[in-house]
Design a protein around this motif. Structure first.
Motif, short mmCIF file in Angstrom:
data_model
loop_
_atom_site.label_atom_id
_atom_site.label_comp_id
_atom_site.label_asym_id
_atom_site.label_seq_id
_atom_site.Cartn_x
_atom_site.Cartn_y
_atom_site.Cartn_z
N THR A 1 0.83 -1.20 0.00
CA THR A 1 0.00 0.00 0.00
C THR A 1 0.86 1.25 0.00
O THR A 1 0.63 2.19 -0.77
CB THR A 1 -0.92 0.00 1.23
N ARG B 1 -4.21 -6.94 -4.41
CA ARG B 1 -5.29 -6.38 -5.24
C ARG B 1 -6.09 -5.35 -4.47
O ARG B 1 -6.43 -4.29 -5.02
CB ARG B 1 -6.20 -7.50 -5.74
N THR B 2 -6.41 -5.65 -3.23
CA THR B 2 -7.23 -4.70 -2.45
C THR B 2 -6.42 -3.48 -2.03
O THR B 2 -6.97 -2.38 -1.92
CB THR B 2 -7.83 -5.40 -1.22
N GLU C 1 -6.73 -1.02 -4.78
CA GLU C 1 -8.03 -0.34 -4.74
C GLU C 1 -8.06 0.72 -3.66
O GLU C 1 -8.63 1.80 -3.84
CB GLU C 1 -9.14 -1.36 -4.51
N ASP D 1 -6.32 3.82 -4.89
CA ASP D 1 -7.14 4.51 -5.88
C ASP D 1 -8.27 5.30 -5.22
O ASP D 1 -8.59 6.42 -5.65
CB ASP D 1 -7.72 3.51 -6.88
N CYS D 2 -8.87 4.72 -4.19
CA CYS D 2 -9.99 5.39 -3.51
C CYS D 2 -9.52 6.64 -2.76
O CYS D 2 -10.21 7.67 -2.79
CB CYS D 2 -10.68 4.43 -2.54
N ASP E 1 -16.02 4.52 -1.43
CA ASP E 1 -16.05 3.55 -2.53
C ASP E 1 -15.25 2.29 -2.23
O ASP E 1 -15.33 1.30 -2.98
CB ASP E 1 -15.48 4.18 -3.81
N TYR E 2 -14.47 2.31 -1.16
CA TYR E 2 -13.52 1.22 -0.92
C TYR E 2 -14.21 -0.09 -0.59
O TYR E 2 -13.78 -1.16 -1.05
CB TYR E 2 -12.56 1.61 0.20
N ALA F 1 -15.27 -1.76 -3.70
CA ALA F 1 -14.09 -2.15 -4.47
C ALA F 1 -13.43 -3.38 -3.85
O ALA F 1 -13.02 -4.30 -4.57
CB ALA F 1 -13.10 -0.99 -4.53
N TRP F 2 -13.32 -3.38 -2.53
CA TRP F 2 -12.74 -4.54 -1.83
C TRP F 2 -13.53 -5.80 -2.12
O TRP F 2 -12.96 -6.85 -2.41
CB TRP F 2 -12.71 -4.26 -0.33
N ARG G 1 -15.47 -6.37 -4.69
CA ARG G 1 -15.42 -6.70 -6.11
C ARG G 1 -14.16 -7.49 -6.46
O ARG G 1 -14.22 -8.47 -7.22
CB ARG G 1 -15.47 -5.42 -6.95
N VAL G 2 -13.01 -7.10 -5.92
CA VAL G 2 -11.77 -7.76 -6.32
C VAL G 2 -11.45 -9.00 -5.49
O VAL G 2 -10.57 -9.77 -5.84
CB VAL G 2 -10.57 -6.78 -6.28
#
Length: 357
Positions: free
Chosen positions: A35, A290-291, A294, A297-298, A306-307, A310-311, A313-314
């Motif tokens: 991160t 992957r998370t 995200e 990006d958030c 939005d996280y 997104a978490w 989803r991936v």
């Protein structure tokens, strides 16, 4: 993408007051380091807070999927280890292999991975402060912890995350008590696959991590020592006969961690802190990477709300497969049929393995 010099230098870090960094990362494990690295490469100022001195070890399978190896390489993390080319399931009477089609994974000692991540943090001049996070306070524009004030805090503080508990984000405790034990053995790997041995007791994962070293991780809900657990895997025990232990036994668990939300204001959970099903599919690091992408990006978009989506989803595919496999594993009538089913439907087994990798 900004030049790495955009990341804060240790001498430039200021303590609490108005937000002096974009992102404060709690935890210097793989999720926290990844991160921090991605955020710095995206032009954000970052500070990492970690109470332990590195490199940090952990009881884990130490196999990194091909997709995760590629992602870490793109982040500039220089990895060394032993490639593996698929997954082998083994029980008392069956053996079935699924070879990767996209490329090999990499068996890497956790301490080796940790050292590579810390080196990349150093290369990017990302400060790592040895301290505990302690109490967290936040308002609509900033969060303060460990005497730092930042626009956001990424909580990557592990399976039993104190930050998650502090913010009341933990779900109900699970009745599942699966734990993991890991030890290394000085022996040349006998295959270029990660082997998963199945028995009534649980599973034993064998990962080649060097030309003369394998890691063995046992997942089980049974009580006992590492040596007593190995008795449940006679074929594996024969393989290890005469091999000298190369590390102390380490443990982790309970593995199942329920989390009802991954965001509380300007604090976002990532890695094991964000919730964990089981180590059964070995996808922990890949999902964490992957998370973490995200998450960055958030916060770059200043949309922490939005996280959560997104978490989910991936990570949904891995969570669903792991939960389904664990459900079958916990059914006395189904558990002995898992490896025979993979052997009877090798194409399906290969598809699942390659989808995850």
């Amino acid at each position: 993408m900004s030049h790495p010099d955009a990341a804060p230098r240790p001498g430039d870090v200021r303590r609490a007051g108005t937000p002096e960094v974009d992102l404060l990362v709690a935890g210097a494990g793989p999720a926290g380091c990844a991160t921090a690295i991605r955020a710095a490469l995206a032009g954000l100022s970052v500070v990492v807070v970690e109470p332990r001195s590195g490199p940090i070890d952990k009881a884990c399978g130490e196999g990194i999927a091909h997709s995760a190896v590629e992602y870490l390489t793109r982040l500039g993390v220089e990895l060394s280890g032993r490639p593996f080319h698929g997954i082998r399931y083994v029980d008392a009477t069956h053996q079935v292999d699924a070879r990767f089609t996209a490329g090999p994974g990499l068996g890497v000692r956790r301490t080796t991975l940790q050292a590579a991540l810390l080196k990349r943090l150093s290369d990017l001049n990302i400060p790592v402060i040895q301290a505990r996070v302690g109490p967290i306070t936040q308002n609509t524009s900033s969060v303060t912890a460990a005497n730092f004030t930042a626009h956001y805090l990424a909580a990557a503080d592990g399976l039993h995350s104190p930050i998650r508990r502090q913010l009341n984000l933990s779900g109900e405790k699970s009745g599942e008590v699966r734990r993991g034990l890991r030890q290394h053995f000085r022996v040349s790997p006998w295959t270029d696959l990660v082997e998963v041995y199945w028995s009534r007791l649980g599973e034993a994962y064998v990962t080649p991590v060097a030309d003369d070293l394998v890691g063995v991780a046992v997942l089980t809900s049974a009580r006992g020592t590492f040596d007593s657990h190995l008795d449940a895997f006679p074929a594996l025990k024969r393989r290890l006969q005469g091999a000298q232990p190369a590390s102390a036994v380490m443990g982790a668990g309970p593995l199942r961690q329920r989390v009802h939300a991954r965001t509380a204001g300007r604090v976002l959970l990532v890695g094991d802190a964000a919730g964990y099903v089981d180590a059964l599919t070995g996808e922990g690091i890949a999902v964490a990477l992957r998370t973490s992408a995200e998450l960055v990006d958030c916060i770059r978009a200043d949309r922490p709300q939005d996280y959560e989506a997104a978490w989910r989803r991936v990570s949904w595919e891995c969570r669903l497969l792991t939960a389904s496999l664990l459900w079958a594993r916990n059914r006395p009538l189904l558990a002995p049929r898992i490896v025979p089913a993979a052997a009877a439907l090798p194409a399906v087994y290969r598809t699942i393995v390659n989808r995850l990798s």
